[in-house]
Design a protein around this motif. Structure first.
Motif, PDB file in Angstrom:
ATOM      1  N   LEU A   7      10.278 -29.331   8.132  1.00 13.00           N
ATOM      2  CA  LEU A   7      11.246 -28.429   8.743  1.00 13.00           C
ATOM      3  C   LEU A   7      11.804 -27.493   7.677  1.00 13.00           C
ATOM      4  O   LEU A   7      12.305 -27.952   6.646  1.00 13.00           O
ATOM      5  CB  LEU A   7      12.397 -29.231   9.375  1.00 13.00           C
ATOM      6  CG  LEU A   7      13.604 -28.408   9.853  1.00 13.00           C
ATOM      7  CD1 LEU A   7      13.232 -27.508  11.029  1.00 13.00           C
ATOM      8  CD2 LEU A   7      14.768 -29.328  10.233  1.00 13.00           C
ATOM      9  N   TYR A   8      11.707 -26.207   7.953  1.00 14.12           N
ATOM     10  CA  TYR A   8      12.331 -25.217   7.077  1.00 14.12           C
ATOM     11  C   TYR A   8      12.826 -24.069   7.945  1.00 14.12           C
ATOM     12  O   TYR A   8      12.032 -23.311   8.517  1.00 14.12           O
ATOM     13  CB  TYR A   8      11.347 -24.696   6.028  1.00 14.12           C
ATOM     14  CG  TYR A   8      11.879 -23.496   5.258  1.00 14.12           C
ATOM     15  CD1 TYR A   8      13.018 -23.606   4.463  1.00 14.12           C
ATOM     16  CD2 TYR A   8      11.264 -22.248   5.353  1.00 14.12           C
ATOM     17  CE1 TYR A   8      13.521 -22.513   3.789  1.00 14.12           C
ATOM     18  CE2 TYR A   8      11.753 -21.149   4.673  1.00 14.12           C
ATOM     19  CZ  TYR A   8      12.888 -21.282   3.894  1.00 14.12           C
ATOM     20  OH  TYR A   8      13.402 -20.190   3.223  1.00 14.12           O
ATOM     21  N   VAL A   9      14.148 -23.964   8.068  1.00 15.79           N
ATOM     22  CA  VAL A   9      14.751 -22.860   8.807  1.00 15.79           C
ATOM     23  C   VAL A   9      15.126 -21.794   7.785  1.00 15.79           C
ATOM     24  O   VAL A   9      16.117 -21.919   7.057  1.00 15.79           O
ATOM     25  CB  VAL A   9      15.985 -23.329   9.604  1.00 15.79           C
ATOM     26  CG1 VAL A   9      16.601 -22.146  10.350  1.00 15.79           C
ATOM     27  CG2 VAL A   9      15.603 -24.432  10.583  1.00 15.79           C
ATOM     28  N   GLY A  10      14.300 -20.779   7.713  1.00 14.15           N
ATOM     29  CA  GLY A  10      14.500 -19.727   6.721  1.00 14.15           C
ATOM     30  C   GLY A  10      13.320 -18.777   6.731  1.00 14.15           C
ATOM     31  O   GLY A  10      12.357 -18.955   7.475  1.00 14.15           O
ATOM     32  N   ASP A  11      13.392 -17.780   5.850  1.00 12.09           N
ATOM     33  CA  ASP A  11      12.373 -16.728   5.866  1.00 12.09           C
ATOM     34  C   ASP A  11      11.722 -16.517   4.503  1.00 12.09           C
ATOM     35  O   ASP A  11      11.121 -15.462   4.265  1.00 12.09           O
ATOM     36  CB  ASP A  11      12.958 -15.413   6.377  1.00 12.09           C
ATOM     37  CG  ASP A  11      14.161 -14.936   5.553  1.00 12.09           C
ATOM     38  OD1 ASP A  11      14.484 -15.580   4.522  1.00 12.09           O
ATOM     39  OD2 ASP A  11      14.783 -13.928   5.941  1.00 12.09           O
ATOM     40  N   LEU A  18      21.006 -30.767   5.756  1.00 14.11           N
ATOM     41  CA  LEU A  18      21.687 -30.996   7.031  1.00 14.11           C
ATOM     42  C   LEU A  18      22.018 -29.720   7.812  1.00 14.11           C
ATOM     43  O   LEU A  18      21.928 -29.722   9.046  1.00 14.11           O
ATOM     44  CB  LEU A  18      22.948 -31.823   6.801  1.00 14.11           C
ATOM     45  CG  LEU A  18      22.662 -33.293   6.447  1.00 14.11           C
ATOM     46  CD1 LEU A  18      23.944 -34.015   6.065  1.00 14.11           C
ATOM     47  CD2 LEU A  18      21.964 -34.006   7.603  1.00 14.11           C
ATOM     48  N   PRO A  19      22.392 -28.606   7.178  1.00  9.86           N
ATOM     49  CA  PRO A  19      22.598 -27.389   7.972  1.00  9.86           C
ATOM     50  C   PRO A  19      21.350 -26.965   8.742  1.00  9.86           C
ATOM     51  O   PRO A  19      21.461 -26.470   9.875  1.00  9.86           O
ATOM     52  CB  PRO A  19      22.986 -26.348   6.908  1.00  9.86           C
ATOM     53  CG  PRO A  19      23.640 -27.147   5.834  1.00  9.86           C
ATOM     54  CD  PRO A  19      22.845 -28.424   5.778  1.00  9.86           C
ATOM     55  N   GLN A  20      20.163 -27.168   8.162  1.00  8.40           N
ATOM     56  CA  GLN A  20      18.939 -26.848   8.887  1.00  8.40           C
ATOM     57  C   GLN A  20      18.763 -27.756  10.102  1.00  8.40           C
ATOM     58  O   GLN A  20      18.346 -27.310  11.176  1.00  8.40           O
ATOM     59  CB  GLN A  20      17.727 -26.990   7.961  1.00  8.40           C
ATOM     60  CG  GLN A  20      17.717 -26.009   6.806  1.00  8.40           C
ATOM     61  CD  GLN A  20      16.437 -26.115   6.012  1.00  8.40           C
ATOM     62  OE1 GLN A  20      15.361 -25.809   6.512  1.00  8.40           O
ATOM     63  NE2 GLN A  20      16.550 -26.566   4.772  1.00  8.40           N
TER      64      GLN A  20
END
Length: 278
Positions: free
Chosen positions: A205-209, A267-269
């Protein structure tokens, strides 16, 4: 359909407690701990996670059979299951062969060792007296004095066809590593028999660009799975895109999807993902 979160091996061990407490208050079913050579021990991590939470199931993903005498492993798992009934899922695997070689624990037949370990541990946890003169495991009249009333499921952390068939015969579930997609899930379901046999799928999981981060994550999984990087399945991009990928793994047949959030502040992700999955 269950959602789990992995406590990544690169995180400082002391952060496990606040990590688990945060997830225990969130809409998450599981937290998973790892046991990789040189990082941390899974039994101590699982014990800590269970002790500081009330609701989460704690998954072990995975203990390498070559490093664990089955009698001792059953004693440890049985103790955790007695103290925290119904909240433990125990993964057992072949172990990374290079790591097993480093510690002098390389098995002549990893498949045989895994089969005999799962068999012996399961029988001990069910309160049986076990005598086994196997090719890899030898027990003579061993039993647990305090077997658990609720026997934790044993899950085989495996990937190849023969190992998947073994898991279907002997284990209560199977764990697939991060990076697999719908094709491997379908194969695993077919070879393990499906039904009540739980299929757990790990996914990065990686929420980002940041493109470099995505590339590095794909490369790591591709090397382990021996596939091209563009074939690696990951929950990356925006929170919406990550949530869609998690849903696709459920739709492909995974009973439990365990996300492995990347970075020192994971945790924010996870929170962003949960907001999209609600």
């Amino acid at each position: 359909m269950r959602l789990g979160v992995m406590f990544d091996r690169d995180l400082p061990p002391e952060s496990l407690i606040p990590f688990c407490r945060h997830l225990d208050a969130a809409e998450v079913d599981d937290v998973w701990v790892v046991e990789d050579l040189g990082w941390t021990g899974a039994i101590s991590s699982a014990a800590t996670a269970l002790a500081v939470t009330e609701h989460l199931r704690v998954g072990i993903g995975i203990t390498p059979a070559p490093l664990r005498n089955p009698a001792l492993l059953a004693m440890e798992l049985g103790n955790l299951a007695r103290l925290h009934p119904g909240r433990l899922a125990a993964g057992i695997g072949h172990g990374v062969q290079d790591w097993m070689r480093q510690v002098g624990a390389l098995a002549p037949s990893p498949l045989t060792l895994l089969a005999e370990t799962i068999t012996a541990v399961g029988e001990l946890l069910r309160g049986e007296t076990v005598t086994l003169e196997g090719k890899a495991v030898r027990l003579d009249g061993v039993r647990l004095a305090h077997p658990p009333a609720v026997v934790p499921p044993l899950l085989a952390g495996v990937l190849r066809p023969r190992s998947l068939e073994l898991s279907g015969r002997l284990a209560q579930g199977t764990i697939l590593p991060d990076g697999v997609g719908s094709g491997k899930i379908e194969e695993a379901l077919a070879l393990t028999g499906g039904g009540d046999h739980e299929l757990v799928v790990f996914v990065n999981l990686y929420v980002g660009d940041d493109a470099a981060t995505v590339t590095a994550l794909a490369a790591g999984s591709a090397e382990f799975l021996k596939i091209a990087p563009d074939e690696v399945v990951m929950a990356v991009g925006s929170a919406e895109e990550a949530a869609d990928q998690v849903r696709s793994l459920w739709e492909a047949g995974a009973h439990t999807v365990v996300v492995r959030p990347f970075g020192p502040d994971p945790l924010p992700q996870v929170d962003l993902l949960l907001a999209e999955l609600r």
